[in-house]
Scaffold this motif. Structure first.
Motif, mmCIF file in Angstrom:
data_model
loop_
_atom_site.group_PDB
_atom_site.id
_atom_site.type_symbol
_atom_site.label_atom_id
_atom_site.label_comp_id
_atom_site.label_asym_id
_atom_site.label_seq_id
_atom_site.Cartn_x
_atom_site.Cartn_y
_atom_site.Cartn_z
ATOM 1 N N ARG A 99 -53.624 -50.410 18.411
ATOM 2 C CA ARG A 99 -52.437 -51.157 18.005
ATOM 3 C C ARG A 99 -52.742 -52.632 17.782
ATOM 4 O O ARG A 99 -52.164 -53.274 16.898
ATOM 5 C CB ARG A 99 -51.333 -50.980 19.048
ATOM 6 N N LYS B 263 -51.083 -47.856 13.535
ATOM 7 C CA LYS B 263 -49.899 -47.253 14.145
ATOM 8 C C LYS B 263 -50.315 -46.040 14.973
ATOM 9 O O LYS B 263 -51.030 -45.173 14.490
ATOM 10 C CB LYS B 263 -48.899 -46.855 13.069
ATOM 11 N N TYR C 39 -42.816 -45.907 19.003
ATOM 12 C CA TYR C 39 -43.793 -45.191 18.204
ATOM 13 C C TYR C 39 -43.688 -43.675 18.384
ATOM 14 O O TYR C 39 -44.550 -42.940 17.950
ATOM 15 C CB TYR C 39 -45.210 -45.633 18.579
#
Length: 248
Positions: free
Chosen positions: A67, A72, A83
């Protein structure tokens, strides 16, 4: 589409799915970020994201490092994590990812922590035009779900019950609890296997003490008829093709 294993086993698990245009999806990140970068040939610009099965370090070690460099990472086991909605993260690529809970029929998590408490753990169905549909499952005693139209199975298979030292109850419990045996794996694959569709069954996460690679392959070949059956090793690669698409 190529599948490359970066790490497998209790020391760390990580795999890469790379399409012909370079787009890469990381499956678990339980190895140091330097190992992931090495596996990517030091090229991170084509990484579309990472999906993680559960919080244990051998699967999630590099979540925050990824990250930090802008990748992602989907972590559905963290219910309050922004997330967690994996479908949102890959809509602008040709990867389609669906997470599902690895739970018992009464809703309990099948994987556990060291103290015996439940550990939320997710499996994934990953689709891409180049490979079709891949099932990614690890760290579960069994899978209650049945899947249709699978083309590839990447499955965590930890132990052979005949090799586990039952004279050491504590150690045996750690091996058996929340992990899949080769017997259970074969039953699962047999239930979800179509000889015309499933092209690869690749096992990983084998125990160093309680698994026999060659024996696992031999057993799995009996149920995965006409499929390529293999065991993952670091930096080993496989080409994953979509059997429903002409190779030209």
């Amino acid at each position: 589409m190529f599948l490359r294993t970066i790490g497998t086993g209790s020391s760390g698990n990580c795999h890469l799915l790379t399409a012909s245009n370079g787009e890469t999806l990381i499956l678990d990140c339980g190895v140091p970020i330097s190992e992931i970068k090495k596996g990517l040939d030091w090229n991170i610009k084509n990484v579309v994201g990472c999906i993680v099965t559960h919080r244990h370090g051998d699967h999630s070690k590099s979540v925050y490092d990824l990250r930090k460099i802008g990748i992602k990472v989907a972590t559905p086991y963290l219910s309050n994590d922004e997330y967690s909605l994996v479908r949102l993260y890959f809509d602008h690529t040709r990867f389609r990812v669906i997470a599902f809970e690895l739970t018992t029929k009464d809703g309990k998590w099948t994987h556990t922590n060291a103290d015996g408490s439940e550990c939320p753990c997710y499996g994934y169905v990953i689709s891409h035009p180049e490979m079709g549909k891949l099932l990614y499952v690890t760290d579960t005693e069994f899978v209650k779900w049945r899947f249709d139209d699978l083309n590839h199975i990447l499955l965590g298979v930890d132990y052979d019950k005949n090799m586990v030292d039952m004279n050491n109850p504590a150690k045996a419990s750690h091996v058996l609890r929340g992990h899949m045996s080769i017997d259970t794996a074969c039953k699962f694959v047999e239930t979800n296997h179509s000889p015309d569709d499933v092209k690869n069954v690749i096992m990983f996460h084998l125990s160093e003490e309680n698994a026999d690679k060659d024996n696992f392959i031999e057993q799995m070949k009996k149920v995965a008829i006409r499929s390529n059956v293999d065991v993952a090793e670091p930096y080993k690669e496989w080409e994953l093709r979509n059997p429903n698409v002409a190779p030209f």
